[in-house]
Design a protein around this motif. Structure first.
Motif, mmCIF file in Angstrom:
data_model
loop_
_atom_site.group_PDB
_atom_site.id
_atom_site.type_symbol
_atom_site.label_atom_id
_atom_site.label_comp_id
_atom_site.label_asym_id
_atom_site.label_seq_id
_atom_site.Cartn_x
_atom_site.Cartn_y
_atom_site.Cartn_z
ATOM 1 N N UNK A 1 -23.244 -18.674 40.842
ATOM 2 C CA UNK A 1 -22.462 -19.868 40.491
ATOM 3 C C UNK A 1 -22.423 -20.116 38.976
ATOM 4 N N UNK A 2 -23.211 -19.363 38.206
ATOM 5 C CA UNK A 2 -23.227 -19.488 36.746
ATOM 6 C C UNK A 2 -22.356 -18.440 36.059
ATOM 7 N N UNK A 3 -21.611 -17.658 36.855
ATOM 8 C CA UNK A 3 -20.807 -16.569 36.316
ATOM 9 C C UNK A 3 -19.358 -16.735 36.767
ATOM 10 N N UNK B 1 -20.622 -16.953 31.066
ATOM 11 C CA UNK B 1 -21.966 -17.213 31.575
ATOM 12 C C UNK B 1 -22.409 -18.613 31.168
ATOM 13 N N UNK B 2 -22.890 -19.383 32.145
ATOM 14 C CA UNK B 2 -23.448 -20.699 31.849
ATOM 15 C C UNK B 2 -24.904 -20.705 32.297
ATOM 16 N N UNK B 3 -25.730 -21.371 31.544
ATOM 17 C CA UNK B 3 -27.149 -21.413 31.890
ATOM 18 C C UNK B 3 -27.850 -20.144 31.445
ATOM 19 N N UNK C 1 -21.713 -18.452 26.675
ATOM 20 C CA UNK C 1 -21.902 -17.054 26.342
ATOM 21 C C UNK C 1 -20.942 -16.242 27.205
ATOM 22 N N UNK C 2 -20.461 -15.130 26.633
ATOM 23 C CA UNK C 2 -19.522 -14.278 27.347
ATOM 24 C C UNK C 2 -19.940 -12.816 27.281
ATOM 25 N N UNK C 3 -19.588 -12.100 28.317
ATOM 26 C CA UNK C 3 -19.733 -10.648 28.360
ATOM 27 C C UNK C 3 -18.331 -10.093 28.557
ATOM 28 N N UNK C 4 -18.036 -8.963 27.924
ATOM 29 C CA UNK C 4 -16.716 -8.376 28.135
ATOM 30 C C UNK C 4 -16.749 -6.877 27.920
ATOM 31 N N UNK C 5 -15.730 -6.224 28.453
ATOM 32 C CA UNK C 5 -15.590 -4.779 28.308
ATOM 33 C C UNK C 5 -15.073 -4.455 26.905
ATOM 34 N N UNK C 6 -14.947 -3.178 26.604
ATOM 35 C CA UNK C 6 -14.471 -2.740 25.283
ATOM 36 C C UNK C 6 -13.089 -3.278 24.941
ATOM 37 N N UNK C 7 -12.173 -3.242 25.903
ATOM 38 C CA UNK C 7 -10.801 -3.655 25.601
ATOM 39 C C UNK C 7 -10.571 -5.154 25.810
ATOM 40 N N UNK C 8 -11.530 -5.848 26.433
ATOM 41 C CA UNK C 8 -11.424 -7.287 26.632
ATOM 42 C C UNK C 8 -10.703 -7.718 27.897
#
Length: 132
Positions: free
Chosen positions: A46-48, A14-16, A1-8
């Protein structure tokens, strides 16, 4: 899974699973997000894995700690945060994950600042002030 800003430009892989998801209604979170509340999902550090450049903003908390938010210097989106009282955790902005199936908050805190029309289903609890 990933989180990102508007422009990338700024992202977090994210793991776990997250340890907890918190909806906060304090005035600082309202101003930080431009929304009636902020929602952070906390992960063990450690999961980020953060990539890109972040600008850091530090503020004092009412309990005497420090809360840091990290946002993209290009588009301004907050992607992650850290509270000095829990240095082993990184809070990821749930909106930056952008997954409508992401779990709802477990806790709703600083509810004395909650807008009357907001309803947060929080199975763990509702707190007028911060969770201790």
């Amino acid at each position: 899974m990933n989180a990102k800003c508007q422009c990338g430009q700024l992202s977090a892989a994210l793991t776990g699973a997250s340890t907890t998801v918190i909806a906060c209604h304090c005035s600082a979170c309202q101003r930080r997000t431009g929304s009636p509340f902020g929602v952070l999902a906390y992960y063990p550090s450690e999961s980020v894995e953060i990539t890109g450049t972040a600008t850091r903003y530090e503020r004092s908390t009412l309990t005497g700690g420090i809360f840091e938010t990290f946002f993209c210097p290009v588009c301004g989106s907050t992607v992650y945060a850290r509270a000095w009282k829990n240095p082993a955790l990184i809070g990821i902005a749930v909106g930056a994950i952008c997954d409508p199936s992401y779990p709802a908050p477990m806790w709703s805190v600083w509810e004395e600042g909650k807008h009357d029309w907001v309803e947060i289903p929080a199975p763990g609890g509702h707190f007028p002030q911060g969770r201790t």
